[in-house]
Design a protein around this motif. Structure first.
Motif, mmCIF file in Angstrom:
data_model
loop_
_atom_site.group_PDB
_atom_site.id
_atom_site.type_symbol
_atom_site.label_atom_id
_atom_site.label_comp_id
_atom_site.label_asym_id
_atom_site.label_seq_id
_atom_site.Cartn_x
_atom_site.Cartn_y
_atom_site.Cartn_z
ATOM 1 N N MET A 21 0.846 -1.201 0.000
ATOM 2 C CA MET A 21 0.000 0.000 0.000
ATOM 3 C C MET A 21 0.878 1.246 0.000
ATOM 4 S SD MET A 21 -2.919 1.089 2.761
ATOM 5 C CE MET A 21 -3.781 2.634 2.616
ATOM 6 N N THR A 22 0.502 2.241 -0.802
ATOM 7 C CA THR A 22 1.281 3.468 -0.903
ATOM 8 C C THR A 22 1.216 4.246 0.409
ATOM 9 O OG1 THR A 22 0.734 3.603 -3.245
ATOM 10 C CG2 THR A 22 1.595 5.582 -2.212
ATOM 11 N N ALA A 23 2.392 4.671 0.906
ATOM 12 C CA ALA A 23 2.428 5.466 2.134
ATOM 13 C C ALA A 23 1.757 6.814 1.890
ATOM 14 C CB ALA A 23 3.867 5.660 2.586
ATOM 15 N N VAL A 24 1.124 7.340 2.938
ATOM 16 C CA VAL A 24 0.427 8.609 2.842
ATOM 17 C C VAL A 24 1.310 9.714 3.386
ATOM 18 C CG1 VAL A 24 -1.601 9.934 3.556
ATOM 19 C CG2 VAL A 24 -1.821 7.485 3.067
ATOM 20 N N ARG A 25 1.519 10.749 2.562
ATOM 21 C CA ARG A 25 2.313 11.898 2.998
ATOM 22 C C ARG A 25 1.373 13.039 3.321
ATOM 23 N NH1 ARG A 25 4.800 16.203 0.420
ATOM 24 N NH2 ARG A 25 4.301 15.417 -1.674
ATOM 25 N N GLN A 26 1.624 13.753 4.410
ATOM 26 C CA GLN A 26 0.744 14.806 4.886
ATOM 27 C C GLN A 26 1.214 16.176 4.416
ATOM 28 O OE1 GLN A 26 -2.107 14.425 7.119
ATOM 29 N NE2 GLN A 26 -2.453 16.551 6.458
ATOM 30 N N VAL A 27 0.258 16.981 3.912
ATOM 31 C CA VAL A 27 0.491 18.395 3.655
ATOM 32 C C VAL A 27 -0.651 19.161 4.317
ATOM 33 C CG1 VAL A 27 1.682 17.961 1.465
ATOM 34 C CG2 VAL A 27 -0.784 18.407 1.464
ATOM 35 N N ASP A 28 -0.497 20.452 4.427
ATOM 36 C CA ASP A 28 -1.585 21.242 5.005
ATOM 37 C C ASP A 28 -2.629 21.605 3.968
ATOM 38 O OD1 ASP A 28 -0.770 21.763 7.911
ATOM 39 O OD2 ASP A 28 1.059 22.243 6.803
ATOM 40 N N VAL A 29 -2.192 22.129 2.818
ATOM 41 C CA VAL A 29 -3.120 22.492 1.741
ATOM 42 C C VAL A 29 -2.586 21.936 0.432
ATOM 43 C CG1 VAL A 29 -4.362 24.347 0.566
ATOM 44 C CG2 VAL A 29 -3.689 24.646 2.953
ATOM 45 N N LEU A 30 -3.460 21.263 -0.301
ATOM 46 C CA LEU A 30 -3.110 20.758 -1.624
ATOM 47 C C LEU A 30 -3.950 21.495 -2.653
ATOM 48 C CD1 LEU A 30 -1.421 18.667 -3.185
ATOM 49 C CD2 LEU A 30 -3.409 17.153 -3.082
ATOM 50 N N VAL A 31 -3.276 22.155 -3.585
ATOM 51 C CA VAL A 31 -3.940 22.879 -4.667
ATOM 52 C C VAL A 31 -3.778 22.061 -5.937
ATOM 53 C CG1 VAL A 31 -4.060 25.015 -5.989
ATOM 54 C CG2 VAL A 31 -3.439 25.090 -3.558
ATOM 55 N N VAL A 32 -4.874 21.727 -6.591
ATOM 56 C CA VAL A 32 -4.831 20.912 -7.810
ATOM 57 C C VAL A 32 -5.038 21.838 -9.000
ATOM 58 C CG1 VAL A 32 -5.759 18.919 -9.023
ATOM 59 C CG2 VAL A 32 -5.792 18.987 -6.508
ATOM 60 N N GLY A 33 -3.964 22.067 -9.738
ATOM 61 C CA GLY A 33 -4.019 22.950 -10.899
ATOM 62 C C GLY A 33 -3.200 24.204 -10.686
ATOM 63 N N ALA A 34 -2.250 24.460 -11.574
ATOM 64 C CA ALA A 34 -1.372 25.625 -11.446
ATOM 65 C C ALA A 34 -1.675 26.668 -12.504
ATOM 66 C CB ALA A 34 0.097 25.202 -11.532
ATOM 67 N N GLY A 35 -2.970 26.931 -12.707
ATOM 68 C CA GLY A 35 -3.381 28.068 -13.516
ATOM 69 C C GLY A 35 -3.515 29.299 -12.634
ATOM 70 N N PRO A 36 -4.124 30.374 -13.140
ATOM 71 C CA PRO A 36 -4.246 31.602 -12.344
ATOM 72 C C PRO A 36 -4.935 31.396 -11.000
ATOM 73 C CG PRO A 36 -4.689 32.082 -14.641
ATOM 74 C CD PRO A 36 -4.556 30.590 -14.541
ATOM 75 N N ALA A 37 -6.016 30.622 -10.949
ATOM 76 C CA ALA A 37 -6.724 30.417 -9.679
ATOM 77 C C ALA A 37 -5.861 29.645 -8.687
ATOM 78 C CB ALA A 37 -8.042 29.679 -9.921
ATOM 79 N N GLY A 38 -5.268 28.551 -9.129
ATOM 80 C CA GLY A 38 -4.466 27.744 -8.227
ATOM 81 C C GLY A 38 -3.237 28.465 -7.720
ATOM 82 N N LEU A 39 -2.538 29.184 -8.603
ATOM 83 C CA LEU A 39 -1.335 29.901 -8.192
ATOM 84 C C LEU A 39 -1.657 31.057 -7.262
ATOM 85 C CD1 LEU A 39 0.591 29.879 -11.589
ATOM 86 C CD2 LEU A 39 1.147 28.542 -9.543
ATOM 87 N N ALA A 40 -2.745 31.791 -7.536
ATOM 88 C CA ALA A 40 -3.122 32.889 -6.653
ATOM 89 C C ALA A 40 -3.495 32.367 -5.272
ATOM 90 C CB ALA A 40 -4.287 33.663 -7.268
ATOM 91 N N ALA A 41 -4.219 31.238 -5.223
ATOM 92 C CA ALA A 41 -4.567 30.646 -3.932
ATOM 93 C C ALA A 41 -3.313 30.213 -3.183
ATOM 94 C CB ALA A 41 -5.499 29.452 -4.142
ATOM 95 N N ALA A 42 -2.400 29.562 -3.879
ATOM 96 C CA ALA A 42 -1.182 29.076 -3.228
ATOM 97 C C ALA A 42 -0.337 30.223 -2.699
ATOM 98 C CB ALA A 42 -0.372 28.238 -4.216
ATOM 99 N N ALA A 43 -0.213 31.302 -3.470
ATOM 100 C CA ALA A 43 0.592 32.445 -3.037
ATOM 101 C C ALA A 43 0.021 33.051 -1.759
ATOM 102 C CB ALA A 43 0.661 33.486 -4.148
ATOM 103 N N ARG A 44 -1.293 33.238 -1.728
ATOM 104 C CA ARG A 44 -1.896 33.851 -0.545
ATOM 105 C C ARG A 44 -1.788 32.924 0.671
ATOM 106 N NH1 ARG A 44 -7.431 37.345 0.117
ATOM 107 N NH2 ARG A 44 -7.376 37.446 2.387
ATOM 108 N N LEU A 45 -2.010 31.635 0.479
ATOM 109 C CA LEU A 45 -1.941 30.691 1.589
ATOM 110 C C LEU A 45 -0.536 30.605 2.163
ATOM 111 C CD1 LEU A 45 -4.222 27.951 0.067
ATOM 112 C CD2 LEU A 45 -4.648 29.128 2.228
ATOM 113 N N ALA A 46 0.453 30.508 1.281
ATOM 114 C CA ALA A 46 1.830 30.419 1.756
ATOM 115 C C ALA A 46 2.248 31.703 2.468
ATOM 116 C CB ALA A 46 2.768 30.112 0.591
ATOM 117 N N THR A 47 1.841 32.838 1.925
ATOM 118 C CA THR A 47 2.172 34.117 2.564
ATOM 119 C C THR A 47 1.553 34.215 3.952
ATOM 120 O OG1 THR A 47 2.329 35.213 0.406
ATOM 121 C CG2 THR A 47 1.983 36.624 2.332
#
Length: 425
Positions: free
Chosen positions: A1-27
């Protein structure tokens, strides 16, 4: 079984919406923020849109420059952007409040558990097969995205004579790409009685660039073996004509790229065909948010980026322990309206708890129509009761232009009542 790795937020898609969300969350210090993108580079559709029209009035940018700016901002803020990585499916996690997604990338399969997920998978154009255009299966058949990637990303030759199917903004952008590649635009073909773009753009294409526009005309068959040799079209009066060409570009007819949302059993809105979302972009699945053109096919990149930032604000509230709004009151539309988003209302936002800090007021609803509507007036009803009437500030509403509906009526919605219906007249 594949081990599960934990992240806090996963954004699926690196278009304008995904990148803007990721930038604000990381900041904002949301923890480990990862963005998964199946393409080789982040940026989404703007990455292969060589024309201008992106950015702001004070800082206009081409599509690639805009995509680079968003990607650099996300990475500079501390988000991890992983390209050539595809999300395949969901698993039910043992830990309450966590979503697990199965992914595959250059290093093989991986399972990622996230406290919050932002779906920003965007939209796609329906190809020739989905439009049920019969004929042979020759080379030289494109959608706008395929054309732009071939010309602007890979420098490929596309042929010498092209027919562009559609007469929307994206169709005229495709015609420009055809000319950039050194080919002639034989005609733009639309089933509608007029172009669905601005009159100035239509006149410029016809008079300055010499591109014919065939209205009330439908492509009925593709011809040729090996390479496209022409398209058969039918005019409104029943006449048929063959347009000789070696390239055809199917434009417009966008649909949300919602396969992952469907596999996650998210409620889909029948109008937009994307996930149903509340005003803060919550979906029906706890911990999962959606933003960008996955919700409305399609709006400009700037609209998608602003929604990504809004989704990030809602994610931060969720990570801080805010309750999940479910299921919400549906907001539906009547013809000639086609869809509305957001399309769920949160009962606790309608009767706010004064003991908690007030959230930012929601933005207006976005709407589209199916046919031109002169002097449009929007009406909002619930259970036969008129909640709101708004005359829009345009002489004629057009199907290719977005309408907005303010939110001042939200406080008049009965949290225990039925669905809210929006109509136009």
């Amino acid at each position: 079984m594949t081990a599960v790795r934990q992240v806090d937020v996963l954004v699926v898609g690196a278009g304008p919406a995904g990148l803007a969300a990721a930038a604000r969350l990381a900041t904002a210090g949301a923890g480990r923020v990862e963005v998964l993108e199946r393409e080789t580079r982040p940026g989404g559709v703007p990455r292969h849109c060589a024309h201008g029209g992106f950015g702001t009035w004070t800082r206009p940018l081409t599509g690639p420059s805009y995509a680079h700016l968003l990607a650099a901002a996300a990475e500079r803020a501390g988000a991890v952007v992983r390209t050539r990585s595809t999300v395949l499916d969901w698993e039910v996690a043992a830990t309450c409040g966590t979503n697990v997604l199965l992914t595959v990338g250059p290093e093989g399969p991986e399972a990622l558990a996230a406290r919050a997920v932002v779906l920003a998978t965007g939209a796609r154009e329906r190809p020739r097969a989905a439009r049920l255009v019969p004929g042979t299966r020759p080379a030289g058949v494109y959608t706008t995205g395929e054309l732009q990637q071939a010309v602007h990303l890979f420098g490929q030759r596309i042929g010498t004579r092209a027919v562009v199917v559609g007469a929307r903004d994206v169709s005229y952008a495709a015609a420009r790409t055809v000319r950039t590649a050194g080919a002639e635009v034989v005609a733009l073909v639309t089933e509608h009685p007029r172009a669905r773009t601005s009159p100035a753009r239509a006149r410029s294409a016809r008079l300055v660039q010499g591109v014919p526009l065939l209205t009330d005309t439908t492509v009925t068959e593709l011809l040729g073996h090996g390479r496209l040799s022409g398209v058969r079209v039918r005019h409104r009066d029943g006449r048929t004509t063959v347009l000789p060409c070696d390239t055809v570009v199917f434009t417009g007819d966008f649909v949300p790229d919602h396969e992952l949302a469907r596999r996650g059993a998210l409620d889909l809105d029948p109008g937009t065909r994307g996930p149903a979302v509340h005003t803060a972009l919550h979906t029906s699945r706890p911990g999962v948010f959606a933003a960008g053109n996955l919700l409305h096919a399609v709006e400009p990149a700037g609209t998608a980026a602003r929604e990504g930032a809004r989704a990030a604000a809602a994610v931060l509230r969720h990570l801080a322990g805010a309750p999940w709004p479910h299921p919400g009151i549906p907001v539906t539309v009547e013809s000639p309206l086609r869809w509305i988003t957001p399309n769920r209302l949160t009962p606790d936002r309608l009767t706010p708890d004064r003991s908690r800090p007030a959230a930012a007021p929601p933005p207006p609803h976005l709407l589209r129509i199916d046919a031109p509507l002169p002097r449009p007036v929007l009406y909002v009803h619930q259970d036969g009761r008129l909640l709101h009437r708004a005359r829009l500030g345009v002489r004629t509403a057009q199907p290719h232009r977005t309408l907005t509906l303010g939110v001042s009526w939200h406080g008049r919605v009965d949290p225990e009542g039925g669905e809210v219906r929006v109509s136009a007249g």
